[in-house]
Design a protein around this motif. Structure first.
Motif, short mmCIF file in Angstrom:
data_model
loop_
_atom_site.label_atom_id
_atom_site.label_comp_id
_atom_site.label_asym_id
_atom_site.label_seq_id
_atom_site.Cartn_x
_atom_site.Cartn_y
_atom_site.Cartn_z
N ALA A 72 -3.81 1.97 12.07
CA ALA A 72 -2.52 2.61 12.31
C ALA A 72 -2.23 3.66 11.24
CB ALA A 72 -1.40 1.56 12.36
N VAL A 73 -2.56 3.35 9.99
CA VAL A 73 -2.37 4.31 8.90
C VAL A 73 -3.29 5.51 9.10
CG1 VAL A 73 -2.65 4.70 6.41
CG2 VAL A 73 -1.57 2.59 7.22
N LEU A 74 -4.55 5.26 9.38
CA LEU A 74 -5.51 6.35 9.58
C LEU A 74 -5.10 7.26 10.75
CD1 LEU A 74 -8.84 4.40 9.03
CD2 LEU A 74 -7.85 6.13 7.51
N ASP A 75 -4.55 6.64 11.81
CA ASP A 75 -4.14 7.40 12.99
C ASP A 75 -2.75 8.02 12.83
OD1 ASP A 75 -6.50 6.60 14.21
OD2 ASP A 75 -5.55 4.99 15.38
N MET A 76 -2.07 7.70 11.73
CA MET A 76 -0.67 8.10 11.53
C MET A 76 0.18 7.65 12.71
SD MET A 76 0.46 9.42 8.73
CE MET A 76 1.92 10.31 9.24
N ASP A 77 -0.11 6.46 13.22
CA ASP A 77 0.63 5.87 14.33
C ASP A 77 1.72 4.98 13.73
OD1 ASP A 77 1.63 4.52 16.54
OD2 ASP A 77 -0.35 4.16 17.42
N LEU A 78 2.84 5.60 13.42
CA LEU A 78 3.91 4.90 12.71
C LEU A 78 4.57 3.83 13.58
CD1 LEU A 78 5.42 7.95 10.84
CD2 LEU A 78 3.80 6.25 10.00
N PHE A 84 0.84 -1.20 0.00
CA PHE A 84 0.00 0.00 0.00
C PHE A 84 0.88 1.25 0.00
CE2 PHE A 84 -0.99 3.19 3.23
CZ PHE A 84 -1.90 3.97 2.51
N CYS A 85 1.87 1.26 0.90
CA CYS A 85 2.77 2.43 0.99
C CYS A 85 3.45 2.69 -0.35
CB CYS A 85 3.81 2.23 2.08
SG CYS A 85 3.16 2.21 3.75
N MET A 86 3.92 1.64 -0.99
CA MET A 86 4.60 1.80 -2.28
C MET A 86 3.64 2.33 -3.35
SD MET A 86 7.71 1.27 -1.81
CE MET A 86 8.32 1.16 -3.48
N SER A 87 2.36 2.03 -3.21
CA SER A 87 1.39 2.53 -4.19
C SER A 87 1.34 4.05 -4.17
CB SER A 87 0.01 1.94 -3.94
OG SER A 87 -0.66 2.59 -2.87
N TYR A 131 10.97 2.74 5.79
CA TYR A 131 11.25 3.36 4.49
C TYR A 131 10.01 3.36 3.60
CZ TYR A 131 15.94 3.24 6.22
OH TYR A 131 17.05 3.43 7.00
N PHE A 132 9.16 2.37 3.76
CA PHE A 132 7.89 2.36 3.04
C PHE A 132 6.90 3.30 3.72
CE2 PHE A 132 8.86 -2.30 1.81
CZ PHE A 132 9.62 -1.88 0.73
N LEU A 133 6.84 3.25 5.06
CA LEU A 133 5.91 4.10 5.82
C LEU A 133 6.17 5.58 5.59
CD1 LEU A 133 5.85 2.11 9.17
CD2 LEU A 133 4.05 2.17 7.44
N ALA A 134 7.40 5.93 5.26
CA ALA A 134 7.74 7.34 5.00
C ALA A 134 6.90 7.90 3.86
CB ALA A 134 9.22 7.47 4.68
N LYS A 135 6.43 7.05 2.97
CA LYS A 135 5.61 7.52 1.85
C LYS A 135 4.25 8.02 2.33
CE LYS A 135 8.30 4.70 -1.19
NZ LYS A 135 9.47 5.16 -0.46
N ILE A 136 3.75 7.49 3.45
CA ILE A 136 2.50 8.00 4.01
C ILE A 136 2.73 9.43 4.51
CG2 ILE A 136 0.72 7.72 5.76
CD1 ILE A 136 1.49 4.71 5.83
N GLY A 137 3.82 9.62 5.27
CA GLY A 137 4.14 10.95 5.77
C GLY A 137 4.34 11.94 4.64
N ALA A 138 5.06 11.53 3.62
CA ALA A 138 5.29 12.42 2.47
C ALA A 138 3.98 12.78 1.80
CB ALA A 138 6.25 11.76 1.48
N THR A 139 3.05 11.84 1.73
CA THR A 139 1.74 12.11 1.14
C THR A 139 1.01 13.20 1.92
OG1 THR A 139 1.55 9.88 0.24
CG2 THR A 139 -0.51 11.06 0.59
#
Length: 146
Positions: free
Chosen positions: A63-69, A30-33, A80-88
């Motif tokens: 966890a994604v919805l809550d931004m609870d990394l 998902f993160c890579m998407s 490194y994948f989760l960083a794409k959520i933050g960048a989004t």
């Protein structure tokens, strides 16, 4: 028979090993998407609907919805994948790291410029140093037996 994992005794550390990789496969995909602009826009428009397209666990989605990394990492996410959520969401890696430690971006930056956290009393779970899960400010991550 499971492999012996002596690194499980390092406080505040989640090692991304083969087990974590399997657990977080769909979360990380998902993160890579989010590398594609069209997917980032779809995610920002309706996060829940986009997440529901992925066969992740409900805990991973929350966890994604809550931004609870920290929770996402415990559930198999690779930083490194989760960083794409933050960048989004327009966050820098430094802002994300600060949130993961329960610190402001400024406090996190100052700590890192001063050499990071002390390792005293932080070598093994059970010691009572400041890196032990029970002393960490980043929510419940250390108290869920992860």
């Amino acid at each position: 028979m499971a492999l012996e994992k002596p690194y499980k005794d390092i406080p505040g550390t989640i090692i991304f090993d083969a087990e974590q990789s399997r657990k977080g496969y769909h979360l990380n995909q998902f993160c890579m998407s989010l590398m594609k602009a069209t997917n980032r826009e779809r995610f920002k428009r309706d996060q829940r609907a986009y997440l529901d397209e992925w066969p992740m666990t409900e805990d991973q989605k929350q966890a994604v919805l809550d931004m609870d990394l920290n929770r996402a990492m415990a559930l198999g996410g690779n930083i490194y994948f989760l960083a794409k959520i933050g960048a989004t969401h327009g966050l820098s890696f430094q802002q994300m790291a600060g949130s993961m430690t329960g610190m402001s971006e400024e406090a996190y930056r100052a700590m890192m410029l001063a050499g990071g956290r002390s390792i005293e009393g932080n070598r093994f779970l059970g010691e009572d140093g400041n890196a032990q899960p029970q002393h960490q400010p980043q929510g419940q991550a250390g108290r869920k037996g992860l």
